[in-house]
Each structure stands twice: as C-alpha cells, then as structure tokens.
Write a protein that holds these residues in place. Structure first.
Motif, PDB file in Angstrom:
ATOM      1  N   VAL A 167       0.839  -1.198   0.000  1.00  0.00           N
ATOM      2  CA  VAL A 167       0.000   0.000   0.000  1.00  0.00           C
ATOM      3  C   VAL A 167       0.875   1.250   0.000  1.00  0.00           C
ATOM      4  N   ARG A 168       1.961   1.224   0.769  1.00  0.00           N
ATOM      5  CA  ARG A 168       2.890   2.356   0.767  1.00  0.00           C
ATOM      6  C   ARG A 168       3.505   2.554  -0.628  1.00  0.00           C
ATOM      7  N   ASP A 169       3.810   1.450  -1.303  1.00  0.00           N
ATOM      8  CA  ASP A 169       4.331   1.559  -2.680  1.00  0.00           C
ATOM      9  C   ASP A 169       3.355   2.327  -3.559  1.00  0.00           C
ATOM     10  N   ALA A 170       2.091   1.930  -3.502  1.00  0.00           N
ATOM     11  CA  ALA A 170       1.080   2.563  -4.346  1.00  0.00           C
ATOM     12  C   ALA A 170       0.951   4.047  -4.033  1.00  0.00           C
ATOM     13  N   ALA A 171       0.957   4.391  -2.738  1.00  0.00           N
ATOM     14  CA  ALA A 171       0.824   5.793  -2.344  1.00  0.00           C
ATOM     15  C   ALA A 171       2.003   6.619  -2.838  1.00  0.00           C
ATOM     16  N   ASN A 172       3.185   6.033  -2.849  1.00  0.00           N
ATOM     17  CA  ASN A 172       4.372   6.754  -3.305  1.00  0.00           C
ATOM     18  C   ASN A 172       4.371   6.945  -4.811  1.00  0.00           C
ATOM     19  N   LEU A 173       3.916   5.942  -5.552  1.00  0.00           N
ATOM     20  CA  LEU A 173       4.039   5.940  -7.005  1.00  0.00           C
ATOM     21  C   LEU A 173       2.922   6.682  -7.723  1.00  0.00           C
ATOM     22  N   CYS A 174       1.700   6.586  -7.231  1.00  0.00           N
ATOM     23  CA  CYS A 174       0.556   7.026  -8.045  1.00  0.00           C
ATOM     24  C   CYS A 174       0.522   8.532  -8.274  1.00  0.00           C
ATOM     25  N   TRP A 175       0.808   9.346  -7.260  1.00  0.00           N
ATOM     26  CA  TRP A 175       0.770  10.791  -7.485  1.00  0.00           C
ATOM     27  C   TRP A 175       1.865  11.217  -8.451  1.00  0.00           C
ATOM     28  N   LYS A 176       2.982  10.482  -8.441  1.00  0.00           N
ATOM     29  CA  LYS A 176       4.079  10.802  -9.361  1.00  0.00           C
ATOM     30  C   LYS A 176       3.690  10.454 -10.802  1.00  0.00           C
ATOM     31  N   LEU A 177       3.032   9.301 -10.980  1.00  0.00           N
ATOM     32  CA  LEU A 177       2.555   8.949 -12.317  1.00  0.00           C
ATOM     33  C   LEU A 177       1.594  10.002 -12.847  1.00  0.00           C
ATOM     34  N   ALA A 178       0.685  10.472 -11.987  1.00  0.00           N
ATOM     35  CA  ALA A 178      -0.277  11.476 -12.427  1.00  0.00           C
ATOM     36  C   ALA A 178       0.420  12.756 -12.854  1.00  0.00           C
ATOM     37  N   ALA A 179       1.415  13.187 -12.083  1.00  0.00           N
ATOM     38  CA  ALA A 179       2.131  14.422 -12.424  1.00  0.00           C
ATOM     39  C   ALA A 179       2.839  14.295 -13.764  1.00  0.00           C
ATOM     40  N   VAL A 180       3.448  13.141 -14.010  1.00  0.00           N
ATOM     41  CA  VAL A 180       4.162  12.937 -15.278  1.00  0.00           C
ATOM     42  C   VAL A 180       3.179  12.846 -16.438  1.00  0.00           C
ATOM     43  N   LEU A 181       2.086  12.103 -16.255  1.00  0.00           N
ATOM     44  CA  LEU A 181       1.110  11.942 -17.329  1.00  0.00           C
ATOM     45  C   LEU A 181       0.449  13.259 -17.714  1.00  0.00           C
ATOM     46  N   ARG A 182       0.308  14.169 -16.768  1.00  0.00           N
ATOM     47  CA  ARG A 182      -0.270  15.478 -17.068  1.00  0.00           C
ATOM     48  C   ARG A 182       0.741  16.467 -17.621  1.00  0.00           C
ATOM     49  N   GLY A 183       1.986  16.047 -17.737  1.00  0.00           N
ATOM     50  CA  GLY A 183       3.015  16.963 -18.207  1.00  0.00           C
ATOM     51  C   GLY A 183       3.452  17.958 -17.157  1.00  0.00           C
TER      52      GLY A 183
END
Length: 504
Positions: free
Chosen positions: A306-322
């Motif tokens: 769960v900690r992995d997911a919390a760390n990764l997901c906001w970063k993926l969103a930031a990258v995907l939005r440019g």
C-alpha cells in the motif's frame, strides 16, 4: 485478437496493492485498466494486520472509516515463554497519524471494500478473468497481451505506464527478466484459520508463544475469526500436516476445542525474504509482493505494498499530465526500497526472537528482556528499534538536507478536521509564523499555504528545527526552512498538482 484499447495506467493484479493503486489513480482522474486473472476475491485470509500510516492512505481515497468498521484496533501484544508468562507485554504505540496504531483485519473484507471503492470511478475499468501474458515496452507506451479466460480469446491493450502488483510469483517480473534475490527459510509453517464459536480468555490479543519446542503465533482477527501459525515438525508431508488430528494439536494445547472454534482451513507455506533487483523497467513498475517479500512477523507485507502505491501514483499522475518530467518516477524505488529493506530486517529480527530453538539462549532472552521491560518507558523506546520504522525517506525527490526533509508529517486534528482533509492532497506550504520568504514562488507554481497553530504539529516542526515546510501530495516534507531563512525554490519543470485530479 481484439484491437488495442489505450489507457493512462494498467494495473496488473487486484490484491490490496493493485486495488489501492486503482483507487488512487481513479481519484486522480486517470484512465485506468485493472487486469486480474481470478474471477473473484481470494477467499483465504493472508494479511492479518495493518497500521496507522496505511489507514492514512486509505483515508485519502475516502475508505478509511468504512474499512475500520471491520477491523480490530489496538489489541495488546505479548511475547510469552514456554510456561505462558510474558517477557514482553505491550501495545503498539501511535505516531500521530490520526488512526489506531495497529489494526487486525480479515483480508477478504478489506479486498471487498477496496474493490467497492474502485467501482466509484467510471474512468477505471476492471477486467477479471484476464491474464497478462506479456508486457512490451515501447517508446511512448507499453503493449500488454491479455488472455480473456472467459471467452478463450486474446486481446491487446496499451497503457502509458504499468504497475505490476501481481504477487510474489509475478509473471510480469518474470517476463521482464528481473531477478528476485534473497532467501527462503527451510522451515515450513502451518497456518490455521478458524471461526470463533465461543470466546475464551485472551481470544482478542496477539500472543507470540516463544517456546523453543514449538514457537506459535496466536492471533486475533476481526469478524469472528482467529488464527494460529506454527512451524512444521520433521519431514511430514502436507497432507499429514493439515489433517484434523494434526491441526487440532496446537489449539488443543491451549485448551481450545471444537466448542470454541470451527476450523475453516489449514495450509502450509514457507517464509521468504526477497527483493526485486529492479523496480522499474522502462514504463513498467513493480509494487507490493512483486517487488518484495518479507516474513509476517510484524504484519507489514500488505502494508508495504500500500505504501508503494501511495508513493508511485501521485508521481505517475504528475508525469502523465506533463507537470513533471519522467525522471521523477526514478525516485519511487530510491525512496521505497531502503524503507522496505529496513522493514524486512526488523521482521527477521522479531522472527528470530520468537523462534529461538536453543533452550539456554531462550532462557537468557526471557530473563534479560523481562528485566528491561520493567524499566519505565522501555516498551515504547524498544519499539523504535524492533517494530515498524518511521515514515521517513533518506533519499529521493527532496530539495535539501534539512532535518525535517524526508519525514511524513503527523496528522493531528486541526479545527475539528484531520489535517489531510485540510491539505486535500495538494502541494502545501505549512508555516508556524509569518509567511516565509520564498513562499510566493510556490504559490505561483500552484501550492497552497496554511498557517499552523495546532500545538503538537508546531512542536513536531520545531523538534526538527523547521518554521516552514513544503509538503508533497503524499504528506512527506519536500523542503524546509528555519530561523527566517527563505524556502528553496520549486524545482524546474514541476507544476504542482493535487490528489483529486484538479489543479491546485
């Protein structure tokens, strides 16, 4: 072969890690597909506990309150000798995250609530009975080849990024050729899951029976369940180990009879210590047991995912939005892997305490530890060394080496509301006095500002020599300053974002 559908993120595996990721990504407004081989929730309870930091993650997607209805919080913990006398008797002390410090759970119930949470998001598609056969990194996306097990057909989907949370035997990890180094302990363990019919003394507390003749974990689980775990003796085959006669021996030694519990299942498994050699290959990321496996002694296998997911997901969103460069995603393993390694080390340490087989050394352990725990404050101090490590990252996506940087901020109640509800997953400048110099650059980039007067939070900041901090969306301190010094400037190329899918 059906034509390819395109998504922002594909999540392979729908256990707690994958379901948490799907909730986080769904809330962020991304187009997501979840791929799961099985037709329904796995019925056997595996994980049995979690902690306040994980509930804080689930709070961020609006599920903490519902999940806690089916949990058993703040139970006493005892390490007992062969005669049943405690040499450690304690509770797990909290760290100010706004939730009970430890909660026992029944994993099928947790999985069900997490999946109900995913169903809220029209932008998340769930493909049950689909097996991911291959992932192929390409320049701008990943192609996934799926087998539709219901239609006996193949289909292709593409995603900008993939989170592989498909368990310790991860097929995705194997396809990518990633090593999974570590060790498997030679001793097999029997796990007995039961349904409580009639309660008994100590049915609702965790006891580690540190008996050299037969170490046993005696664990409460909510919703009327209870579990025992103990090592197998000799070279018995699995059929004998899980026979009615063998299964009833250990509960029977504690006075537990068919009057008290109904045996639901008994299984045999081995403990593993494993870490994937790489957590990222191109646009594919490993998470949860696909990235790491640890013994169960401090109940952190599921929680680490769960900690992995919390760390990764906001970063993926930031990258995907440019809003951030792809290089931000390299900080995922840099931050999470050392923390997982330390959690695993502590789990192994606690396991050694419980399973010491040499009677003379066990006698010394019992005497010394019993004497130490009589010292006022020893139990709470000791937990800093043998229980879950603090939510802190030494390296990663941070601005400076200020003492406050890399820590997750506590979550007190501020004005009757838990702090994270006020922050709303935004980049935020928190300050205890006047707005610090340099804050204007952060607000221009999209960060919020909030003055803090809540005493425990002010004290926490000052203990780390901080008058102002910049928080990331996951609540970790990105930058800090003190004594009237200016805040570091926002990093070049970063536009600030929230966990709700809207601009700050």
């Amino acid at each position: 072969m059906s034509s390819a559908d395109t998504y922002d993120v594909a999540v392979v595996g729908y256990g707690p890690t994958g379901a948490t990721a799907a909730n986080l990504l769904g809330q962020l407004g991304l187009k997501v597909v979840v791929i799961e081989r099985d037709p329904d929730i796995y019925s056997r309870a595996r994980a049995i506990s979690t902690d306040e930091e994980v509930l804080r993650v689930w709070q961020s997607v609006g599920l903490a309150e519902r999940l806690q209805r089916d949990m058993l919080p703040d139970r006493p913990v005892a390490f007992v000798d062969a005669d049943g006398r405690p040499f450690i008797e304690t509770v797990i002390y909290g760290r100010g995250c706004g939730h009970p410090s430890q909660q026992f759970l029944y994993q099928p119930a947790v999985d069900s609530v997490l999946r109900e949470g995913v169903a809220r998001f029209a932008n998340v598609e769930v493909l049950l009975e689909h097996e991911c056969l291959r992932v192929t990194n390409r320049a701008d996306d990943v192609e996934l080849l799926l087998a539709d097990l219901r239609a006996d057909a193949f289909k292709r989907v593409t995603a900008r990024y993939v989170i592989a949370s498909d368990g310790g035997s991860s097929a995705t990890r194997g396809v990518l050729g990633i090593g999974y180094s570590g060790r498997t302990y030679g001793e097999r363990w029997v796990v007995i899951d039961t349904k409580v019919i009639k309660e008994w003394d100590a049915h609702d507390r965790l006891r580690f029976h540190c008996n050299p003749a037969r170490p046993t974990v005696d664990c409460p689980t909510p919703l009327g369940h209870h579990r025992w775990e103990y090592p197998a003796r000799g070279c018995e085959d699995e059929k004998n180990l899980t026979s009615d006669e063998a299964v009833w021996k250990v509960p029977g030694e504690q006075g537990i009879t068919p009057e008290h519990v109904e045996i639901l299942r008994a299984v045999v498994y081995s403990h593993h210590v494993r870490v994937a050699d790489r957590w990222r290959v191109g646009r594919v990321f490993l998470a949860g047991d696909a990235a790491h496996a640890m013994p169960p002694w401090i109940g952190q296998g599921m929680s680490a995912g769960v900690r992995d997911a919390a760390n990764l997901c906001w970063k993926l969103a930031a990258v995907l939005r440019g809003q951030a460069p792809d290089a931000l995603l390299d900080s995922y393993a840099a931050e999470r892997k050392p923390h997982v390694t330390e959690v695993t080390r502590r789990a192994v340490l606690v396991g050694r305490i419980i399973t010491e087989r040499r009677p003379w050394l066990a006698a010394i352990r019992n005497h010394v530890v019993r004497a130490l725990t009589r010292i006022p404050g020893a139990n709470s101090a000791g937990q800093k060394f043998w229980w879950i490590p603090d939510a802190h990252y030494d390296d990663g996506f941070f601005a400076t080496t200020h003492p406050a940087v890399g820590w997750q901020i506590p979550q007190p109640t501020v004005g009757g509301v838990l702090l994270d509800e006020l922050l709303g997953g935004r980049w935020t400048v928190l300050h205890t006095g006047a707005v610090p110099t340099g804050a204007a650059a952060w607000t221009a980039a999209g960060a919020s500002t909030l003055q803090i007067t809540e005493p425990s939070l002010v004290r926490w900041l000052r203990d780390r020599k901080a008058d102002a901090v910049v928080l990331r969306p996951d609540g970790f301190v990105y930058a800090a300053t003190s004594s009237g010094q200016p805040l570091p400037a926002p990093p070049a190329g970063l536009s600030l974002t929230t966990l709700t899918g809207a601009s700050a």
